[in-house]
Scaffold this motif. Structure first.
Motif, mmCIF file in Angstrom:
data_model
loop_
_atom_site.group_PDB
_atom_site.id
_atom_site.type_symbol
_atom_site.label_atom_id
_atom_site.label_comp_id
_atom_site.label_asym_id
_atom_site.label_seq_id
_atom_site.Cartn_x
_atom_site.Cartn_y
_atom_site.Cartn_z
ATOM 1 N N GLY A 29 0.835 -1.191 0.000
ATOM 2 C CA GLY A 29 0.000 0.000 0.000
ATOM 3 C C GLY A 29 0.872 1.244 0.000
ATOM 4 N N TYR A 45 -4.334 9.800 -1.511
ATOM 5 C CA TYR A 45 -3.116 9.691 -0.699
ATOM 6 C C TYR A 45 -2.100 10.791 -1.000
ATOM 7 C CZ TYR A 45 -5.049 4.963 -0.116
ATOM 8 O OH TYR A 45 -5.877 3.896 0.121
ATOM 9 N N ASP A 55 11.076 -7.214 5.883
ATOM 10 C CA ASP A 55 10.343 -8.067 6.818
ATOM 11 C C ASP A 55 9.024 -8.527 6.175
ATOM 12 O OD1 ASP A 55 9.519 -9.303 9.176
ATOM 13 O OD2 ASP A 55 8.843 -7.442 10.112
ATOM 14 N N ASN A 57 -13.736 3.610 -1.631
ATOM 15 C CA ASN A 57 -14.779 3.779 -0.602
ATOM 16 C C ASN A 57 -16.186 3.898 -1.187
ATOM 17 O OD1 ASN A 57 -13.104 3.561 1.558
ATOM 18 N ND2 ASN A 57 -12.922 5.748 1.949
ATOM 19 N N PRO A 90 0.273 -4.471 2.784
ATOM 20 C CA PRO A 90 0.807 -3.675 3.893
ATOM 21 C C PRO A 90 1.531 -2.437 3.365
ATOM 22 C CG PRO A 90 2.242 -5.553 3.457
ATOM 23 C CD PRO A 90 1.022 -5.730 2.587
ATOM 24 N N THR A 136 2.467 6.493 3.726
ATOM 25 C CA THR A 136 3.890 6.138 3.617
ATOM 26 C C THR A 136 4.572 6.759 2.389
ATOM 27 O OG1 THR A 136 3.152 4.101 2.565
ATOM 28 C CG2 THR A 136 3.766 3.963 4.885
ATOM 29 N N LYS A 195 9.674 2.146 5.554
ATOM 30 C CA LYS A 195 11.011 1.760 6.019
ATOM 31 C C LYS A 195 11.531 0.529 5.279
ATOM 32 C CE LYS A 195 10.604 3.797 10.545
ATOM 33 N NZ LYS A 195 9.168 4.056 10.690
ATOM 34 N N ARG A 204 -5.094 -2.604 5.363
ATOM 35 C CA ARG A 204 -4.888 -2.527 6.813
ATOM 36 C C ARG A 204 -4.559 -3.876 7.461
ATOM 37 N NH1 ARG A 204 -8.911 2.372 8.081
ATOM 38 N NH2 ARG A 204 -7.548 3.857 7.055
ATOM 39 N N ASP A 209 -0.664 -0.541 -4.551
ATOM 40 C CA ASP A 209 -1.995 0.072 -4.443
ATOM 41 C C ASP A 209 -1.864 1.538 -4.038
ATOM 42 O OD1 ASP A 209 -5.075 -0.292 -3.943
ATOM 43 O OD2 ASP A 209 -4.314 0.661 -2.121
ATOM 44 N N LYS A 220 -7.110 4.204 -7.675
ATOM 45 C CA LYS A 220 -8.552 4.322 -7.427
ATOM 46 C C LYS A 220 -9.085 5.621 -7.996
ATOM 47 C CE LYS A 220 -7.600 1.931 -3.138
ATOM 48 N NZ LYS A 220 -6.426 2.483 -2.476
ATOM 49 N N SER A 228 -0.690 4.485 1.301
ATOM 50 C CA SER A 228 -1.375 5.535 2.061
ATOM 51 C C SER A 228 -0.456 6.061 3.159
ATOM 52 C CB SER A 228 -2.654 4.939 2.672
ATOM 53 O OG SER A 228 -3.216 5.829 3.584
ATOM 54 N N THR A 266 -13.319 -0.602 0.285
ATOM 55 C CA THR A 266 -13.707 0.058 1.528
ATOM 56 C C THR A 266 -12.731 -0.360 2.621
ATOM 57 O OG1 THR A 266 -15.483 0.572 3.056
ATOM 58 C CG2 THR A 266 -15.300 -1.728 2.389
ATOM 59 N N PHE A 291 -2.189 -4.592 9.234
ATOM 60 C CA PHE A 291 -1.645 -4.334 10.578
ATOM 61 C C PHE A 291 -2.564 -3.396 11.363
ATOM 62 C CE2 PHE A 291 2.556 -4.606 8.071
ATOM 63 C CZ PHE A 291 2.678 -5.962 8.287
ATOM 64 N N GLN A 292 -3.771 -3.207 10.861
ATOM 65 C CA GLN A 292 -4.719 -2.256 11.488
ATOM 66 C C GLN A 292 -4.025 -0.901 11.719
ATOM 67 O OE1 GLN A 292 -7.925 -3.434 11.696
ATOM 68 N NE2 GLN A 292 -8.484 -1.317 12.101
ATOM 69 N N ARG A 293 -3.381 -0.433 10.652
ATOM 70 C CA ARG A 293 -2.616 0.839 10.660
ATOM 71 C C ARG A 293 -1.519 0.855 11.718
ATOM 72 N NH1 ARG A 293 -6.321 6.198 9.778
ATOM 73 N NH2 ARG A 293 -4.373 7.078 9.060
HETATM 74 N N1 LIG Z 1 -10.590 2.288 1.349
HETATM 75 C C1 LIG Z 1 -9.443 1.940 0.851
HETATM 76 O O1 LIG Z 1 -9.314 1.754 -0.339
HETATM 77 C C2 LIG Z 1 -8.257 1.729 1.756
HETATM 78 C C3 LIG Z 1 -8.353 2.010 3.113
HETATM 79 C C4 LIG Z 1 -7.239 1.762 3.927
HETATM 80 C C5 LIG Z 1 -6.062 1.276 3.348
HETATM 81 N N2 LIG Z 1 -5.996 1.053 2.009
HETATM 82 C C6 LIG Z 1 -4.759 0.531 1.373
HETATM 83 O O2 LIG Z 1 -4.199 -0.464 2.226
HETATM 84 C C7 LIG Z 1 -2.853 -0.118 2.541
HETATM 85 C C8 LIG Z 1 -2.458 -0.667 3.921
HETATM 86 O O3 LIG Z 1 -3.248 -0.103 4.947
HETATM 87 P P1 LIG Z 1 -2.695 1.022 5.949
HETATM 88 O O4 LIG Z 1 -1.588 1.755 5.281
HETATM 89 O O5 LIG Z 1 -3.858 1.817 6.419
HETATM 90 O O6 LIG Z 1 -2.175 0.249 7.224
HETATM 91 P P2 LIG Z 1 -1.279 -1.054 7.555
HETATM 92 O O7 LIG Z 1 -0.583 -1.544 6.331
HETATM 93 O O8 LIG Z 1 -2.174 -1.979 8.312
HETATM 94 O O9 LIG Z 1 -0.231 -0.462 8.602
HETATM 95 C C9 LIG Z 1 0.741 0.462 8.228
HETATM 96 C C10 LIG Z 1 1.595 0.741 9.456
HETATM 97 O O10 LIG Z 1 2.340 -0.418 9.813
HETATM 98 C C11 LIG Z 1 3.722 -0.086 9.974
HETATM 99 N N3 LIG Z 1 4.516 -1.232 9.484
HETATM 100 C C12 LIG Z 1 4.544 -1.749 8.220
HETATM 101 N N4 LIG Z 1 5.330 -2.840 8.171
HETATM 102 C C13 LIG Z 1 5.832 -3.023 9.416
HETATM 103 C C14 LIG Z 1 6.711 -3.982 9.993
HETATM 104 N N5 LIG Z 1 7.189 -5.001 9.266
HETATM 105 N N6 LIG Z 1 7.034 -3.865 11.313
HETATM 106 C C15 LIG Z 1 6.521 -2.849 12.048
HETATM 107 N N7 LIG Z 1 5.680 -1.898 11.567
HETATM 108 C C16 LIG Z 1 5.336 -1.987 10.254
HETATM 109 C C17 LIG Z 1 3.943 1.154 9.145
HETATM 110 O O11 LIG Z 1 4.921 1.966 9.715
HETATM 111 P P3 LIG Z 1 6.378 2.167 9.033
HETATM 112 O O12 LIG Z 1 6.187 3.130 7.906
HETATM 113 O O13 LIG Z 1 7.164 2.717 10.177
HETATM 114 O O14 LIG Z 1 6.849 0.828 8.595
HETATM 115 C C18 LIG Z 1 2.575 1.854 9.211
HETATM 116 O O15 LIG Z 1 2.521 2.692 10.346
HETATM 117 C C19 LIG Z 1 -2.849 1.409 2.426
HETATM 118 O O16 LIG Z 1 -1.551 1.937 2.352
HETATM 119 C C20 LIG Z 1 -3.684 1.605 1.187
HETATM 120 O O17 LIG Z 1 -2.928 1.368 0.020
HETATM 121 C C21 LIG Z 1 -7.088 1.252 1.198
#
Ligand SMILES: NC(=O)c1ccc[n+]([C@@H]2O[C@H](COP(=O)([O-])OP(=O)(O)OC[C@H]3O[C@@H](n4cnc5c(N)ncnc54)[C@H](OP(=O)(O)O)[C@@H]3O)[C@@H](O)[C@H]2O)c1
Length: 326
Positions: free
Chosen positions: A71, A109, A301, A166, A291, A75, A295, A244, A104, A134, A73, A193, A246-248
């Motif tokens: 993803g 974003y 990882d 969404n 994800p 980052t 970093k 999500r 994605d 999107k 968003s 969503t 990692f639930q953000r």
């Molecule tokens: N409605 C939609 O279409 C929608 C909604 C939400 C999300 N998305 C998509 O889904 C993607 C993922 O969701 P998200 O960005 O909300 O959250 P996520 O991927 O669940 O979590 C991202 C967080 O996890 C940390 N992280 C990532 N890898 C890690 C690791 N190996 N160890 C420790 N921390 C780690 C990142 O920090 P660091 O930068 O420090 O690694 C960041 O703070 C988005 O970027 C987006 O592309 C789409």
């Protein structure tokens, strides 16, 4: 499903490559340090050449994609900041060097689409790029203008996957997506969503419309879609993108200071990040998990979850029990 592949590893993220040759922490950090200084690219010999990522088929065509995508968003919303861009360039290179394909993004974003597009020009090993973005605006013509801008910003002549973000004004955009697919300007269409409050409407759309992909949230701490969206997607022959995972970042906060169970090694898991990703990926209706990270070490990882064994159904139960006991 592939369940017994070798995992690519280097010690910084507890991975061992397929040729069982590992780099010391110092060697790895020296490579990353040189990278940070912009002196060399990630040494290609860090990674194995003969192990293959776990892949899943997109039901509408049978095309296979690696189960770990990425993803963008927050980052990749780096604007023109040179230091942030230099780090993100390495993040992207590690993604492709470890067999990554699906990226994605969204106009929602900030500068992410532009940053991805600019950095892709400087990356090698990107032949497998599967670009996804999107449309996130009201009105048919606004949608057309926005999608054209996204393709220009991401630097692709054909967008692999265009999704309605969404569910926004989906009735206006879906006919355009279908036309563009017919014309070959996009290869797959989808809808997304990350909010439970949209699930009922999304399910209604999935029952009545033909879509290649649906994207929603699924992780070990938020499993509501196991009884709804996931089985429906499987029934309707739709690929699933999991956001999500990692639930953000909340999942990492929950396990902070907690030991990874020893039995995680049974499915080639050496970190909490891999634990969460392999949990999501091992659901049979999941096609690809995306994800987001800014970093290099976290990307390495996360990409380790693209390789090796996946947890069995009984192991998945054990993972849930362990996680909920923490
Ligand atoms: N409605 C939609 O279409 C929608 C909604 C939400 C999300 N998305 C998509 O889904 C993607 C993922 O969701 P998200 O960005 O909300 O959250 P996520 O991927 O669940 O979590 C991202 C967080 O996890 C940390 N992280 C990532 N890898 C890690 C690791 N190996 N160890 C420790 N921390 C780690 C990142 O920090 P660091 O930068 O420090 O690694 C960041 O703070 C988005 O970027 C987006 O592309 C789409």
């Amino acid at each position: 499903m592939q369940t017994s592949m070798s995992i690519r590893e280097y010690p910084e993220v507890s991975m061992i490559n397929n040729r069982t040759r590992t780099l010391s922490r110092r060697q790895f950090m020296r490579g990353v340090g040189l990278l940070s200084a912009g002196i060399i690219l990630m040494p290609e010999n860090i990674f194995a050449e003969n192990s293959q990522p776990v892949t899943r088929a997109i039901p509408s065509t049978g095309e296979r994609i690696p189960v770990i995508g990425m993803g963008t968003s927050r980052t990749f919303d780096a604007g023109n900041d040179p230091a942030a861009r230099a780090e993100l360039r390495q993040v992207l290179q590690v993604f492709f060097d470890n067999g990554g394909a699906l990226i994605d993004s969204s106009p929602m974003y900030g500068s992410s689409e532009m940053v991805v597009g600019d950095l892709l020009k400087t990356i090698h090993n990107k032949q497998k790029l599967f670009a996804a973005t999107k449309v996130w605006i009201d009105g048919k013509q606004n949608g057309i203008d926005q999608m054209q801008a996204s393709m220009r910003l991401m630097g692709v002549a054909t967008m692999d996957l265009m999704q309605i973000h969404n569910l926004r004004d989906w009735k206006s955009h879906l006919p355009t997506l279908r036309e563009w697919k017919q014309e070959g300007r996009i290869r797959y269409i989808g809808i997304t969503t990350s909010h439970g409050r949209y699930h009922a409407e999304l399910m209604q759309i999935m029952r009545t419309e033909d879509l290649d992909f649906v994207q929603f949230t699924y992780n070990i701490g938020n499993r509501t879609v196991e009884d709804s969206l996931l089985p429906l997607a499987a029934d309707r022959g739709m690929a699933t993108l999991i956001n999500r995972p990692f639930q953000r970042g909340d999942l990492f906060r929950k396990v902070k200071g907690k030991a990874l169970p020893e039995w995680a090694g049974e499915f080639d898991c050496k970190s909490w990040g891999q634990f969460f990703l392999k949990f999501a990926v091992s659901h049979p209706a999941v096609t690809c998990v995306i994800p987001a990270t800014s970093k290099v070490q976290h990307m390495a990882d996360n990409m380790a979850a693209n390789f090796g064994k996946l947890p069995s159904p009984s192991m998945r139960k054990r993972m849930i029990e362990y996680f909920t006991s923490l």
